[in-house]
Write an enzyme that holds these catalytic residues in place. Structure first.
Site, PDB file in Angstrom:
ATOM      1  N   ASP A   9       6.483  -1.306   3.282  1.00 18.39           N
ATOM      2  CA  ASP A   9       5.899  -0.226   4.058  1.00 18.39           C
ATOM      3  C   ASP A   9       6.905   0.932   4.067  1.00 18.39           C
ATOM      4  O   ASP A   9       8.092   0.744   3.778  1.00 18.39           O
ATOM      5  CB  ASP A   9       5.628  -0.737   5.471  1.00 18.39           C
ATOM      6  CG  ASP A   9       5.117   0.336   6.406  1.00 18.39           C
ATOM      7  OD1 ASP A   9       4.170   1.036   6.036  1.00 18.39           O
ATOM      8  OD2 ASP A   9       5.696   0.470   7.499  1.00 18.39           O
ATOM      9  N   ASP A  11       7.051   4.037   6.695  1.00 13.27           N
ATOM     10  CA  ASP A  11       7.491   4.531   7.996  1.00 13.27           C
ATOM     11  C   ASP A  11       7.840   3.376   8.942  1.00 13.27           C
ATOM     12  O   ASP A  11       7.036   2.478   9.156  1.00 13.27           O
ATOM     13  CB  ASP A  11       6.399   5.405   8.616  1.00 13.27           C
ATOM     14  CG  ASP A  11       6.011   6.548   7.681  1.00 13.27           C
ATOM     15  OD1 ASP A  11       6.844   7.438   7.477  1.00 13.27           O
ATOM     16  OD2 ASP A  11       4.887   6.513   7.146  1.00 13.27           O
ATOM     17  N   ASP A  20       9.907  15.117  17.816  1.00  7.11           N
ATOM     18  CA  ASP A  20      10.063  16.513  18.200  1.00  7.11           C
ATOM     19  C   ASP A  20      10.766  16.558  19.551  1.00  7.11           C
ATOM     20  O   ASP A  20      10.213  16.112  20.564  1.00  7.11           O
ATOM     21  CB  ASP A  20       8.702  17.207  18.281  1.00  7.11           C
ATOM     22  CG  ASP A  20       8.820  18.702  18.516  1.00  7.11           C
ATOM     23  OD1 ASP A  20       9.490  19.099  19.495  1.00  7.11           O
ATOM     24  OD2 ASP A  20       8.243  19.477  17.726  1.00  7.11           O
ATOM     25  N   HIS A 100      -7.075   7.429   3.462  1.00  8.93           N
ATOM     26  CA  HIS A 100      -8.369   7.339   4.131  1.00  8.93           C
ATOM     27  C   HIS A 100      -8.205   7.107   5.635  1.00  8.93           C
ATOM     28  O   HIS A 100      -7.167   6.617   6.097  1.00  8.93           O
ATOM     29  CB  HIS A 100      -9.188   6.186   3.546  1.00  8.93           C
ATOM     30  CG  HIS A 100      -9.425   6.298   2.084  1.00  8.93           C
ATOM     31  ND1 HIS A 100      -9.048   5.315   1.190  1.00  8.93           N
ATOM     32  CD2 HIS A 100      -9.975   7.284   1.345  1.00  8.93           C
ATOM     33  CE1 HIS A 100      -9.381   5.680  -0.027  1.00  8.93           C
ATOM     34  NE2 HIS A 100      -9.935   6.874   0.030  1.00  8.93           N
ATOM     35  N   CYS A 116     -12.384   1.805   3.843  1.00  9.00           N
ATOM     36  CA  CYS A 116     -11.967   1.480   2.481  1.00  9.00           C
ATOM     37  C   CYS A 116     -11.354   0.085   2.452  1.00  9.00           C
ATOM     38  O   CYS A 116     -11.145  -0.548   3.485  1.00  9.00           O
ATOM     39  CB  CYS A 116     -10.949   2.522   1.995  1.00  9.00           C
ATOM     40  SG  CYS A 116      -9.435   2.532   2.996  1.00  9.00           S
ATOM     41  N   ARG A 119      -6.748   0.605   3.025  1.00 14.15           N
ATOM     42  CA  ARG A 119      -6.006   0.863   4.259  1.00 14.15           C
ATOM     43  C   ARG A 119      -5.584  -0.447   4.914  1.00 14.15           C
ATOM     44  O   ARG A 119      -6.417  -1.302   5.228  1.00 14.15           O
ATOM     45  CB  ARG A 119      -6.879   1.687   5.220  1.00 14.15           C
ATOM     46  CG  ARG A 119      -6.237   1.981   6.570  1.00 14.15           C
ATOM     47  CD  ARG A 119      -7.183   2.866   7.389  1.00 14.15           C
ATOM     48  NE  ARG A 119      -6.773   2.923   8.783  1.00 14.15           N
ATOM     49  CZ  ARG A 119      -5.828   3.737   9.256  1.00 14.15           C
ATOM     50  NH1 ARG A 119      -5.194   4.559   8.439  1.00 14.15           N
ATOM     51  NH2 ARG A 119      -5.527   3.732  10.543  1.00 14.15           N
TER      52      ARG A 119
END
Length: 201
Positions: A9, A11, A20, A100, A116, A119
């Site tokens: 994977d 992230d 932020d 998607h 789909c 995913r």
């Protein structure tokens, strides 16, 4: 004999999320300047590579379907990540991305709004990578940081590993394996994960 394959994977597994400081919002990286490799990521991938593993990436990136940022931004960021890893000696053989999303969002690309098979937790990206790279599912690992990665790995018939940071309390139940989701290996960084996988190999 097929070469063992490690599918990672992106992230939370290889790179950190983006925070932020002013708003407190947390997003995934969508620009090369936002790439922050997690502690132990490069070392773990090198250890797997040195142990004979081919490395690939499989990542859900629904932002283009949700109108958050463009497909080009996803591609540029992934290309920059692969190039940056190459500078450290880590070779990524292939990247699969699912852009998607079943519901989409305002301003999103309507062509990407769909249910789909790629995913995660669906296994489509994993089975595509196994086929493209000529791997044996029995010698393939899915390494991620959440239940969707483990579910996708199980659905694809591969072994699973979970990058489990001690402060991720929502993942604690996965260590006990409710619903059959117990990973084959887990640890706080990719380096510990790599050591565990190599002991299984």
């Amino acid at each position: 004999m097929t070469v063992p394959l490690a599918i990672l994977d992106r992230d939370g597994t290889i790179i950190d999320v983006v925070r932020d400081e002013e708003t407190g919002a947390i997003t995934v990286a969508f620009h090369p300047a936002q790439l922050r490799l997690l502690s132990g990521a490069v070392e773990g991938m090198r250890a797997l590579q040195d142990g004979g593993f081919t490395l690939a990436i499989a990542s859900n990136q629904p932002a283009p379907a949700k109108g958050q940022f463009s497909a080009d931004a996803v591609r540029r960021t992934n290309d920059a990540l692969v190039a940056r890893l190459a500078e450290t000696g880590v070779r990524i053989a292939a990247v699969e991305v699912c852009m998607h999303h079943p519901d989409g969002g305002e301003g999103g690309d309507p062509a990407l709004v769909q249910r789909c098979d790629c995913r995660k937790p669906r296994p489509g990206m994993l089975t595509t990578l196994v086929g493209r790279l000529g791997a044996d599912p029995a010698r393939t690992w899915m390494i991620g940081d959440g239940a969707g990665d483990l579910e996708a790995g199980r659905a694809a018939g591969v072994k699973t590993a979970l990058v489990f940071a001690s402060n991720r309390c929502e993942l604690c139940p996965l260590r006990g394996g409710p619903g059959g989701l117990l990973p084959d290996v887990y640890g706080p960084t990719l380096l510990e994960i790599a050591h565990g996988i190599l002991r299984h190999a």
